[in-house]
Each structure stands twice: as structure tokens, then as C-alpha cells.
Enzyme design. Sequence first.
Site, mmCIF file in Angstrom:
data_model
loop_
_atom_site.group_PDB
_atom_site.id
_atom_site.type_symbol
_atom_site.label_atom_id
_atom_site.label_comp_id
_atom_site.label_asym_id
_atom_site.label_seq_id
_atom_site.Cartn_x
_atom_site.Cartn_y
_atom_site.Cartn_z
ATOM 1 N N HIS A 259 0.276 -1.652 -0.035
ATOM 2 C CA HIS A 259 0.175 -0.133 0.203
ATOM 3 C C HIS A 259 0.542 1.737 -0.645
ATOM 4 O O HIS A 259 0.378 2.435 -1.057
ATOM 5 C CB HIS A 259 -0.814 -0.142 0.997
ATOM 6 C CG HIS A 259 -2.208 1.059 1.035
ATOM 7 N ND1 HIS A 259 -0.953 2.289 2.224
ATOM 8 C CD2 HIS A 259 -3.085 1.727 0.841
ATOM 9 C CE1 HIS A 259 -2.553 3.103 1.745
ATOM 10 N NE2 HIS A 259 -3.154 2.134 1.619
ATOM 11 N N CYS A 260 2.088 1.432 0.349
ATOM 12 C CA CYS A 260 3.195 2.636 1.263
ATOM 13 C C CYS A 260 3.462 3.496 0.036
ATOM 14 O O CYS A 260 3.069 3.636 -1.078
ATOM 15 C CB CYS A 260 3.906 2.173 2.653
ATOM 16 S SG CYS A 260 2.504 2.133 4.031
#
Length: 419
Positions: A259-260
Site C-alpha cells: 500500500h505504501c
Amino acid sequence: MSVDVVVIGLGYVGLPLAQQALRAGLSVVGFDINTAVVDALNGGISHVDDLSDGDVAEMLQCGFRATADETEIGAAATTVISVPTPLSEDGGPDLEAVKAAAGSVARNLRHGMLVVLESTTYPGTTDELVRPILEKSGLLAGVDFFLAFSPERIDPGNEHYGTHNTPKVVGGDTAESTERAAAFYGRFVETIVRTKGTREAETAKLLENTYRHINVALVNEMARFCHELSIDLWDVINAASTKPFGFQAFYPGPGVGGHCIPIDPNYLSHNVRARLGYPFRFVELAQEINATMPTYVASRAQNILNDAGIAINGATVLLLGVTYKPNIADQRESPAVPLARRLTALGAKVSYHDPRIERWTAAGFDIPKTDDLEGAVASADLVILVQNHREYDANRLAAMAKRFFDTRGATSGEESQRL
């Protein structure tokens, strides 16, 4: 009955947070709109990598319960919002889940409550988006309730750093809000780092991941020309890493996932363009480089087969490890997906092995899975190590394979080609 904290969003951020708060003796209720998640947790079943079913059972024994009833938010001394913020179609963060969560809090907000946003987003979200929604309740931030931002720093699969021992950044919309947030997290996190305000806390998270994004792009671009120049980049990185100052090792790979790294820097780039009218060139170039790595890996795979006199059209290609990180089941933004799509477009017959993934979809259809690791490695025209899970002995597998392409630098022998 009052509770110390209600955690909104029971995913890979919210659930570990609830666990640590419980271990510190706080009373915790988890809120999620996904009733299947709520029912599973109340039944002792975990859905995130970092918590086992036994961990959830321990939480339940400590008094934890999950609910889909938003009215229970009103019983909380503190409410933490930890919902997903994926990319929207225009490249900015999709804040619909944040808006919905803030609306749920607003309908149940009471005097003296501390509200903390943990969801990663662009600078200004807490003050410009969340605060006005909360103040629709008739209560004023900094006067009737307290508002802060504290970026999540969860690293799924990290066996050394978790919620308890990873320093917690907090920034409130007022000095008192900052102190309230610091006091709350200080009950179960070892180190608290205060910022001047919410915008600084929001930007700190984006800087962390932008730093990684850009440095990964650097070594990914170096991987390309080092291959052309017959330079072993992995050996170069190992040598550079011996310098005790001024250097931090980053490693190339088939692309970035999770996600990051592939998402968070875009929040900052999008915000700069939208507010200031000019590009954040470092981020956009890094995104371009990292996004093309799956295609580059597919091209290298095609060349490896060509050198052996084998056309990629019709060749059997086995992908080892399709998650975005080793030793976890998380597939979010995994570079294995665009890699499989590109290989399939070139005509390859793609299959996969992953000890943590039972079913995998890429290129619009299910990719066949093999459970016979050694047999599949020995028979495939080409094996590509995409993710090096601990179950893989890369050197041994490379020795068994007809051709082995290592995108993770896990092999040391002459049997494989490395990125």
C-alpha cells in the site's frame, strides 16, 4: 458503558493497534462496516498477516469485541480512524472511506473525545476535510473535542518492529490536542514524537515513503545499465554498504508493491500539482521507473529464453512468490501481477508457486498453481524468483532449474541470472 478507544477500520493498521492497546490494559472496541470481518473477529479468526487466530482469541479474552454498530463510537474516550486510502482515478487519494468514517464519528461525537486520523493522505486532510465533517455535530475542534493526526507505520511481516516499539508521530490541531494524542499513544507505544501540527505529521509519513520510493527507483535504473555493462549490481551494493556513514542500502526488484511505496508518494505529488501548479519531478520520475520494472523483467526473461533458442511464445514460465513482500500473504499492488500480464501477452504459459497464496488472478484470469515445487522448477523452461519466501532455498532451486532468473539477489552461484 464507556470504553477507552474505538478503532475504526480493522485491517492491517487498526487490528494491531487494538491488540497493543488491549495489552496495555485499555478497553477496546473495533468498528468496521464489513460485517464478514466483524463476525470473523468475534469468532476468533484473523484476516491479517501479523495477527494469528490465537492473537485474536487473546484479544477477545482481554475484552475486545468488533461491531458494525456506529452508535458504539459514542462511548469512546478516543476514536482512531484507520481506514484505507487507495489511489483515485486522478492519482490522488480516494478519501471516501475517511469521509464515511468521519461522518460516523460526527454522528456520535461527544464533549472531550479525542479523534485521531491514522489513514495516510495528503497534507491538510485532517484540518480541511475531517475537522469540518466533525464540526457538523455542533462541537468545535480544540474547544469541545480534540483532533490529531498520527501516521500509521505498520510494516507487515516485520518481526522486529511493531506498534509497541515503532516511534509514534503525533500532531494535533492545537497544542492541547497534540498532548492528548501523545498521552493516549504513550500508554502502549514506547516513543512518542510530537510535530508542530497535523500537516507536519501528515507530511512526515509521505516523506518517509517518498524517500524509499526514490531510492528504490535509483537502484532499479542502475540494474538496467549494470546488466548491459556486465556489472554485478548486488556486489556493488554490498561493497558500498561497508561504508559506515552516508549510505543506506536499497535493492532492485521486479517492481514495488504494497500500500505504501507505490501509492503514498503520489499523494504528495498530486497535492503539489493541485495546489501549486507544478510537478514533484523526483516522485514522478521514480514512479515511471518503478512502474516499468515488470515490463523490463519480462523483457529480460524473453532474452534469456532467446539465448537458449526458445521462443517465449509457448514457453513455460514458473513464477516463485507472488506477494508484494516475503513471508506474508499480502498481494496488494504486487509487481507479480503486471509481470504475469506481460509474460502472458508475449505468449508464455505462466504458472506460479507460493506457499501462502491458494488462488491467484492476473491478466484477467486465474493463473495455474503448482504444489509440486521441485517438479515444476525442474520442468519449466524458465523459473523467475519474484518473491523470496523463507520456504525457498534459492540456490538449490536454481541448480535444479533449466534456467533461473533471480530478481531478488537471493542466489550466489552461476546457475542463475540475476536482475
